[in-house]
Design a protein around this motif. Structure first.
Motif, mmCIF file in Angstrom:
data_model
loop_
_atom_site.group_PDB
_atom_site.id
_atom_site.type_symbol
_atom_site.label_atom_id
_atom_site.label_comp_id
_atom_site.label_asym_id
_atom_site.label_seq_id
_atom_site.Cartn_x
_atom_site.Cartn_y
_atom_site.Cartn_z
ATOM 1 N N ASN A 78 -11.366 8.667 1.048
ATOM 2 C CA ASN A 78 -9.646 8.450 0.580
ATOM 3 C C ASN A 78 -8.411 9.056 0.916
ATOM 4 O O ASN A 78 -8.820 10.044 1.996
ATOM 5 N N HIS A 79 -7.531 8.602 0.233
ATOM 6 C CA HIS A 79 -5.682 8.965 0.989
ATOM 7 C C HIS A 79 -5.602 10.410 0.290
ATOM 8 O O HIS A 79 -5.409 10.603 1.377
ATOM 9 N N LYS A 80 -6.989 11.298 -0.041
ATOM 10 C CA LYS A 80 -6.184 12.603 -0.741
ATOM 11 C C LYS A 80 -6.755 13.369 0.392
ATOM 12 O O LYS A 80 -6.494 14.031 0.857
ATOM 13 N N ASN A 81 -7.982 13.161 1.035
ATOM 14 C CA ASN A 81 -9.090 13.862 1.881
ATOM 15 C C ASN A 81 -8.184 13.544 2.729
ATOM 16 O O ASN A 81 -8.432 14.062 4.317
ATOM 17 N N LEU A 82 -7.738 12.191 3.531
ATOM 18 C CA LEU A 82 -7.568 11.903 5.120
ATOM 19 C C LEU A 82 -5.783 13.720 5.408
ATOM 20 O O LEU A 82 -5.519 13.196 6.150
ATOM 21 N N LEU A 83 -4.821 13.258 4.046
ATOM 22 C CA LEU A 83 -4.361 15.034 4.224
ATOM 23 C C LEU A 83 -4.599 15.901 5.145
ATOM 24 O O LEU A 83 -3.924 16.126 5.425
ATOM 25 N N GLU A 84 -6.445 15.851 5.333
ATOM 26 C CA GLU A 84 -6.063 17.293 6.083
ATOM 27 C C GLU A 84 -6.809 16.824 6.844
ATOM 28 O O GLU A 84 -6.093 17.540 8.146
ATOM 29 N N TYR A 85 -6.517 15.712 7.716
ATOM 30 C CA TYR A 85 -6.554 15.453 9.250
ATOM 31 C C TYR A 85 -4.710 14.919 9.603
ATOM 32 O O TYR A 85 -4.279 15.427 10.456
ATOM 33 N N PHE A 86 -4.072 14.102 8.654
ATOM 34 C CA PHE A 86 -2.897 13.570 9.065
ATOM 35 C C PHE A 86 -1.387 14.096 8.142
ATOM 36 O O PHE A 86 -1.794 14.092 7.132
ATOM 37 N N SER A 87 -0.864 15.762 9.000
ATOM 38 C CA SER A 87 -0.420 16.284 8.077
ATOM 39 C C SER A 87 1.362 15.420 8.040
ATOM 40 O O SER A 87 1.538 14.758 8.695
ATOM 41 N N PRO A 88 1.179 15.306 6.099
ATOM 42 C CA PRO A 88 2.717 14.424 6.528
ATOM 43 C C PRO A 88 4.173 15.055 7.311
ATOM 44 O O PRO A 88 5.327 14.206 7.071
ATOM 45 N N THR A 89 4.207 15.989 7.833
ATOM 46 C CA THR A 89 5.624 16.274 8.818
ATOM 47 C C THR A 89 5.128 15.267 9.589
ATOM 48 O O THR A 89 6.631 15.012 10.172
ATOM 49 N N ASP A 90 4.296 14.852 10.359
ATOM 50 C CA ASP A 90 3.346 13.948 11.374
ATOM 51 C C ASP A 90 3.872 12.455 11.373
ATOM 52 O O ASP A 90 3.643 11.614 12.479
ATOM 53 N N TRP A 91 3.012 12.713 9.760
ATOM 54 C CA TRP A 91 2.001 11.139 9.262
ATOM 55 C C TRP A 91 2.497 11.085 8.722
ATOM 56 O O TRP A 91 2.971 11.465 7.218
ATOM 57 N N GLU A 92 2.699 9.055 7.996
ATOM 58 C CA GLU A 92 3.165 8.598 6.994
ATOM 59 C C GLU A 92 1.804 7.803 6.609
ATOM 60 O O GLU A 92 1.922 6.577 6.826
ATOM 61 N N ILE A 93 1.152 8.110 5.926
ATOM 62 C CA ILE A 93 -0.493 7.222 5.105
ATOM 63 C C ILE A 93 -0.013 6.290 3.991
ATOM 64 O O ILE A 93 0.493 6.920 2.248
ATOM 65 N N ASN A 94 0.015 5.170 4.742
ATOM 66 C CA ASN A 94 0.342 3.756 3.643
ATOM 67 C C ASN A 94 -0.804 3.278 3.109
ATOM 68 O O ASN A 94 -1.918 2.094 4.094
ATOM 69 N N PRO A 95 -1.759 3.198 2.160
ATOM 70 C CA PRO A 95 -2.686 2.292 1.734
ATOM 71 C C PRO A 95 -2.785 0.849 1.713
ATOM 72 O O PRO A 95 -1.361 0.904 1.673
ATOM 73 N N TRP A 96 -3.704 0.357 2.608
ATOM 74 C CA TRP A 96 -3.036 -1.212 2.362
ATOM 75 C C TRP A 96 -4.510 -1.825 0.956
ATOM 76 O O TRP A 96 -5.615 -0.656 1.471
ATOM 77 N N PRO A 97 -4.437 -2.640 0.639
ATOM 78 C CA PRO A 97 -5.553 -3.243 -0.155
ATOM 79 C C PRO A 97 -6.960 -3.944 0.949
ATOM 80 O O PRO A 97 -7.657 -4.205 0.568
ATOM 81 N N ASP A 98 -6.483 -4.630 1.765
ATOM 82 C CA ASP A 98 -7.591 -5.152 2.708
ATOM 83 C C ASP A 98 -6.696 -4.737 4.284
ATOM 84 O O ASP A 98 -5.003 -5.317 4.400
ATOM 85 N N LEU A 99 -7.189 -4.677 5.409
ATOM 86 C CA LEU A 99 -6.667 -5.155 7.035
ATOM 87 C C LEU A 99 -5.847 -6.026 7.432
ATOM 88 O O LEU A 99 -4.815 -6.142 8.291
ATOM 89 N N SER A 100 -5.948 -7.080 6.160
ATOM 90 C CA SER A 100 -5.352 -8.560 5.973
ATOM 91 C C SER A 100 -4.695 -8.610 5.601
ATOM 92 O O SER A 100 -3.286 -9.470 5.130
ATOM 93 N N GLY A 101 -3.656 -7.292 4.936
ATOM 94 C CA GLY A 101 -2.554 -7.590 4.086
ATOM 95 C C GLY A 101 -2.486 -7.885 2.568
ATOM 96 O O GLY A 101 -1.842 -7.716 1.353
ATOM 97 N N GLU A 102 -3.684 -8.792 2.119
ATOM 98 C CA GLU A 102 -4.103 -9.774 1.113
ATOM 99 C C GLU A 102 -4.981 -8.720 0.297
ATOM 100 O O GLU A 102 -6.139 -8.729 0.356
ATOM 101 N N SER A 103 -4.754 -8.846 -0.730
ATOM 102 C CA SER A 103 -5.487 -8.047 -1.760
ATOM 103 C C SER A 103 -7.331 -8.719 -2.308
ATOM 104 O O SER A 103 -7.860 -8.514 -3.020
#
Ligand SMILES: C[S@@+](CC[C@H](N)C(=O)[O-])C[C@H]1O[C@@H](n2cnc3c(N)ncnc32)[C@H](O)[C@@H]1O
Length: 255
Positions: free
Chosen positions: A214-239
């Motif tokens: 989930n978003h929280k445990n992805l922060l263990e891999y993608f440090s906020p100084t180097d990466w911005e994590i944006n959740p999308w509703p779907d890879l098509s952008g359509e909820s």
């Protein structure tokens, strides 16, 4: 499983079924996703597909004007994609190998890892992968992925009982016995579906790993100084297309 000489052929056919979701997503979904990326990120660019299978996403992106690169363990899938590339005069570059070990091309605008692959690789390898991502993406470039969430992993806890197959089947070309079993590691949010396949050729073991992310445990891999994590509703952008059990993310390289 992806490297077994018999099973890897079956997997290619599973990928190519346009309405099924066994190997990859239904074709209508692939079209919706790739159209959205082009609209969002531009009509041209360089894209690397990690675990590209038979090149279904690369083909769409190449037809839309993107320069594509792909790496996959499954030699049968890669060979299918290379034939497609040649027959349809596309120009993506695809090779077989382990994306954790292979060198990646530099200067990518986009890297994609579609259909849960990030959740199948071990945590330490994910850290290595993020380091490689940083080297391959341009600043401002994006990494798109979808991962299994808790809802999906919960559906994988049930597994059928043992069975025999008198003739060729998914697991083996010979008569065989299949012993399925689930191994649950709740402390690690990890589940393994193991299939032991016994035939006159011997015993083979296939492990399918499912890590809840989930978003929280992805922060263990993608440090906020180097990466911005944006959740999308779907890879098509359509909820309206978002599927229960899946979470999608667009991770932008900041620096
Ligand atoms: C679920 S399939 C998705 C295929 C493709 N992304 C799609 O959606 O059409 C996962 C793919 O990742 C590949 N794969 C898994 N681990 C890999 C690794 N370490 N290196 C290269 N390919 C890998 C498998 O061979 C398989 O083709």
């Amino acid at each position: 499983m992806w490297t077994d000489p018999y099973i890897r052929e079956h997997i290619v056919y599973a990928h190519l079924e346009p309405d099924d979701d066994d190997g990859t997503k239904p074709y209508a979904q692939v079209l919706a996703e790739t159209a959205f990326w082009v609209k969002r990120f531009g009509a041209q660019g360089k894209v690397l597909d990690l675990g590209c299978g038979p090149g279904i996403y690369l083909r769409e992106l190449a037809q839309k004007g993107w320069q594509g690169y792909g790496i996959d363990l499954n030699e049968s899938a890669v060979s299918y994609a290379q034939d497609l590339n040649r027959d349809e005069c596309l120009s993506f570059d695809i090779r077989s190998g382990d994306f954790l070990a292979e060198a990646w091309p530099p200067g990518m605008d986009l890297v994609i890892m579609v259909y849960g692959t990030f959740g199948t690789i071990p945590p330490k390898s994910r850290q290595h992968l993020v380091q490689k991502l940083k080297n391959t993406l341009k600043p401002g470039g994006r990494f798109l992925m979808d991962v299994f969430n808790q809802e999906y992993v919960d559906t994988q806890r049930e597994i059928g009982s043992w069975f025999t197959q008198e003739e060729e089947g998914f697991w083996s070309p010979e008569p065989h016995l299949v012993l399925p079993r689930v191994w649950d590691y709740p402390d690690l949010d990890l589940l393994c579906r193991r299939y032991l396949v016994l035939s006159s050729g011997g015993v083979k073991s296939f492990n399918l790993w499912y890590q809840t992310l989930n978003h929280k445990n992805l922060l263990e891999y993608f440090s906020p100084t180097d990466w911005e994590i944006n959740p999308w509703p779907d890879l098509s952008g359509e909820s309206s297309r978002s599927l229960p059990g899946w979470s999608s993310f667009c991770v932008r390289r900041i620096s």
